[in-house]
Scaffold this motif. Structure first.
Motif, mmCIF file in Angstrom:
data_model
loop_
_atom_site.group_PDB
_atom_site.id
_atom_site.type_symbol
_atom_site.label_atom_id
_atom_site.label_comp_id
_atom_site.label_asym_id
_atom_site.label_seq_id
_atom_site.Cartn_x
_atom_site.Cartn_y
_atom_site.Cartn_z
ATOM 1 N N VAL A 139 0.838 -1.199 0.000
ATOM 2 C CA VAL A 139 0.000 0.000 0.000
ATOM 3 C C VAL A 139 0.874 1.251 0.000
ATOM 4 C CG1 VAL A 139 -1.633 1.333 1.366
ATOM 5 C CG2 VAL A 139 -1.992 -1.112 1.063
ATOM 6 N N LYS A 143 1.032 4.104 -2.858
ATOM 7 C CA LYS A 143 0.808 5.517 -2.539
ATOM 8 C C LYS A 143 1.896 6.396 -3.156
ATOM 9 C CE LYS A 143 -1.818 5.105 1.776
ATOM 10 N NZ LYS A 143 -1.803 5.364 3.245
ATOM 11 N N SER A 187 -4.688 -2.300 -3.597
ATOM 12 C CA SER A 187 -3.812 -2.664 -2.474
ATOM 13 C C SER A 187 -4.509 -2.432 -1.135
ATOM 14 C CB SER A 187 -2.522 -1.848 -2.546
ATOM 15 O OG SER A 187 -1.797 -2.137 -3.720
ATOM 16 N N GLU A 188 -5.236 -1.330 -1.029
ATOM 17 C CA GLU A 188 -5.948 -1.041 0.227
ATOM 18 C C GLU A 188 -7.047 -2.067 0.482
ATOM 19 O OE1 GLU A 188 -7.175 2.962 -0.410
ATOM 20 O OE2 GLU A 188 -5.375 3.819 0.528
ATOM 21 N N GLU A 192 -7.349 -4.584 3.654
ATOM 22 C CA GLU A 192 -8.544 -4.818 4.479
ATOM 23 C C GLU A 192 -8.853 -6.316 4.574
ATOM 24 O OE1 GLU A 192 -11.501 -3.900 7.028
ATOM 25 O OE2 GLU A 192 -9.985 -2.524 6.181
#
Length: 397
Positions: A139, A143, A187-188, A192
């Motif tokens: 992640v 970013k 990716s996020e 999760e």
């Protein structure tokens, strides 16, 4: 020696003569005629006594002094007897949602009272935590890639009208920004998912209740959906009785049910619902009855009694019924004479329910019959009795 033999011989001769004379006397015709006459006279006397004895006894004395009772009309409570077993109201299966992990801790056992959300099993989470850290890094990388793509796209938008960059190059920067943004979202989402997997390493109770079975063992490697525990939801139990189609029409929700548990314990329950279908094999329907928590154990086979109304019938005191050879009898009295002497007739009857000192008569006598109140064990059909009092049991209210 000769003298002794002579005396003995004389004695034997005399004895033989006496025996012969006796035999001749008993066999003489005159003596036989006298014996026959005596026997005939004795038989005539006995016959005369036999013929006169019953008449004097029948007209003189009664066999027993009795009291009289009559059947009374009683409102009987009609009950329905059902058989069935105790079951959990609902059972919840507690299973693993993640596969391939080893059971590290087992924190509950059979019979334990648990609350919703209470921790039951802990799975080894080392690999899950490692995957989570890896995804965190992914992640952060996405970013950074998004930040770079956004910076390039912003510059391209600023010099778009200057002609310093071709339209194709500007489009590449724009597409790169969108791609980086999509990669970050992916990716996020995966991050999760790893967090959810980490939470799934903790198996918790889905509801309040009591643990009824356990298959979780320390060290086992679980598979997704494998049962670890079975939970009786909210500790509620119910009794399910079987009824046929005719009985089903007499039942409805809210009726009281009395259960007879092993050991003589009584439990009161309430009909919750009646099955809308009938079993194809037994042709019976189920009646679901709520019973208090902890009053019985699931699996018990018990009998239930349901009051379904009242029915009028005839009853007599228990003492008026006599049992002989497996059958029930009462003694009905004929009208008595002026001296209070009456003759009894033995009547075979069918008996039903009992309540206090009364027993139900299902047939065999009329409602207005006069019956012997007690002492029937000493009477026979046709006996003469003397009536001393008349009593009537109070009708049950």
């Amino acid at each position: 020696m000769a003298s002794r033999l002579t005396k003995k011989t004389k004695f034997l001769i005399i004895a033989a003569v006496l025996v012969g004379v006796s035999a001749w006397f008993w066999q003489h015709p005159r003596h036989q005629a006298e014996l026959a006459e005596k026997r005939a006279n004795r038989a005539a006397v006995n016959q005369t006594e036999t013929e006169h004895a019953p008449q004097s006894a029948g007209k003189g004395k009664a066999a027993l002094s009795v009291e009289v009772t009559r059947p009374v009309k009683v409102q009987w409570q009609t009950t329905l007897m059902l058989n069935g077993s105790v079951y959990p109201w609902q059972e919840a299966l507690v299973s693993a949602e993640i596969a391939g992990l080893r059971i590290q801790q087992v924190l509950a056992d059979v019979g334990a009272q648990v609350s919703k959300g209470q921790l039951l099993v802990v799975l080894a989470d080392e690999t899950v935590k490692a995957d989570l850290q890896k995804q965190l890094a992914t992640v952060e990388k996405d970013k950074a890639a998004l930040a770079e793509a956004k910076s390039n796209a912003d510059r391209a938008r600023e010099i778009k009208d200057s002609g310093a960059l071709s339209a194709q190059k500007i489009n590449e920067y724009m597409i790169a920004e969108q791609t980086a943004r999509a990669n970050l979202a992916l990716s996020e989402a995966e991050l999760e998912n790893q967090k959810i997997r980490l939470r799934q390493t903790k198996v918790v109770a889905p509801d309040d209740g009591v643990i009824s079975s356990r298959s979780a063992n320390l060290g086992n490697v679980v598979s997704a959906g494998a049962e670890l525990f079975r939970l009786v939801r909210q500790s509620r139990i119910e009794w399910r009785g079987e009824v046929n189609a005719d009985q089903q029409n007499t039942l409805h929700a809210g009726q009281a049910v009395n259960l007879s548990l092993p050991g003589g314990k009584k439990v009161a329950g309430t009909v919750r619902l009646i099955s809308p279908t009938v079993d194809n094999n037994t042709r019976n329907a189920l009646v679901y009855v709520d019973i208090p928590k902890g009053s019985a154990k699931p699996g018990m086979y018990v009998q239930g009694q349901v009051d379904i109304g009242q029915q009028q019938g005839l009853a007599v005191p228990l003492s008026a019924v006599t049992y002989r050879d497996g059958f029930a009898y009462v003694f009905e009295l004929a009208p008595s004479g002026s001296d209070g002497i009456s003759q009894v007739a033995q009547r075979k009857v069918q008996t039903g329910r009992t309540r206090e000192q009364l027993i139900e008569l299902l047939g065999g006598v009329e409602a207005g019959a006069s019956l012997v109140l007690s002492g029937g064990a000493f009477l026979n059909d046709g006996d003469r009795v003397k009536i001393v009092t008349v009593t009537k049991p109070e009708a049950a209210k």
